[in-house]
Design an enzyme around this catalytic site. Sequence first.
Site, PDB file in Angstrom:
ATOM      1  CB  CYS B  86     -69.374 -20.639  45.087  1.00  0.00           C
ATOM      2  SG  CYS B  86     -68.851 -22.078  46.027  1.00  0.00           S
ATOM      3  CG  HIS B 203     -73.970 -20.444  46.392  1.00  0.00           C
ATOM      4  ND1 HIS B 203     -73.707 -20.727  45.077  1.00  0.00           N
ATOM      5  CD2 HIS B 203     -73.105 -21.184  47.115  1.00  0.00           C
ATOM      6  CE1 HIS B 203     -72.712 -21.609  44.998  1.00  0.00           C
ATOM      7  NE2 HIS B 203     -72.330 -21.903  46.223  1.00  0.00           N
ATOM      8  CD  GLU B 205     -76.276 -18.959  43.284  1.00  0.00           C
ATOM      9  OE1 GLU B 205     -75.805 -17.914  43.781  1.00  0.00           O
ATOM     10  OE2 GLU B 205     -75.660 -20.042  43.257  1.00  0.00           O
TER      11      GLU B 205
END
Lengths: 80, 229
Positions: B86, B203, B205
Site C-alpha cells: 500500500c 494488504h 497482513e
Amino acid sequence: MKVRILVSYKKSILDPQGQTVKNALLTMGYNFIQDVRQGKVFELELEGISQEEARKVIPEISDKALANPIIEKFSWEIIE
Amino acid sequence: MKFGVVIFPGSNCDHDTYYVLKDIMKQETTFLWHKEHDLKNVDCVILPGGFSYGDYLRSGAIAKFSPLMLEVVEFANKGGLVLGICNGFQVLLELGLLPGAMLRNKNLKFLCQHVHIKVENNKTLFTRKGKKGQVLKIPIAHYEGNYIAPPDTIQELKANGQIIFRYCDAEGHLNEEANVNGSLESIAGLVNTSGNIMGMMPHPERASEMILGSEDGKIIFDSIINKLV
C-alpha cells in the site's frame, strides 16, 4: 527572493478533482466554464542565492521533489 | 529468515505486519526506524501501509527522503528482497524502484474493502506458493491506488511478466467494476525486472488469519520465506 512554483497534472492525466469542481461551477450557473484543472502552489523564500542560480536549482527541486514527472508538470516564476 | 518492518512517522500497518510475520509466520522480525542507517542484517525489508508523513506533497513522496531509504535502495540494488504494501508500494514508486505512479481512485473515494486479485505470475519470489490464475481475497485501504504509467512502460511490464496481481471478480474475470480504483490494466501489484522488489496495494497482513475473513495473504509471506527451500 521569493519564487512561486505551480504543479499540476499533465494534460494527458485525468483530473477528477478538477472535473468535480467544474461540475460544481456549472451547477452554480457559470455555463461558460469549459474545463477546470486543479494544482498545487508552493511559495519558496530564498536567501543567499542569485537569480541565475535560482533558475538552475528551482527546476531541479521541482523535478526531484515538488512534482512527480510521471504525472505532473510544473512552472515557476520569481514573484519578489 | 529475518524480516525488517520500516516505521515512518504515519505508518499504521507496521505493527500488524510485525505481528503476522513474528506470531503467525514464526519468523525473526524487527522494526527499522526510518531515521537510522541500519538494516540490522535483515533478509527482507517491508515498507508497510499507512500514511507516511501524512501523505504530504504526494503519497510516499517525503518518505523517499528518509535516511534509512539510502540503505534500502542500496540493499534493493544488490538484490535484497523488498516488499512495499500500500503506502509502501507508493514509496517504491516515488523512489523509482518500481515504474509508474498513483493517482486518486477513479471514484475519488477512500476504498476500504475486501477485493479479489488474480495471481498473474507465480514465478516470482513473492508468489511462488500461489498458482497462476489463482484468485486471492485480500483487503485494500487506500485513496491513491489508481496505477498509471506511460504506454511504453505498460508494454514492458506486460512483456517482462512484471504484472503480478490484477484486480478481478470472485471468479477471476477482469472487468471495470472489479477494477475498483481505476488502475491501468487492473494492476494491483508489480515486481521489478530483477524480481526482488514487489509493490502491491492490497494488504496481505490483513488477510493472514481466518478470523479476519481470509488467509490468502499468507501465500505472499510463505513464498518469501520459502525462497531458499
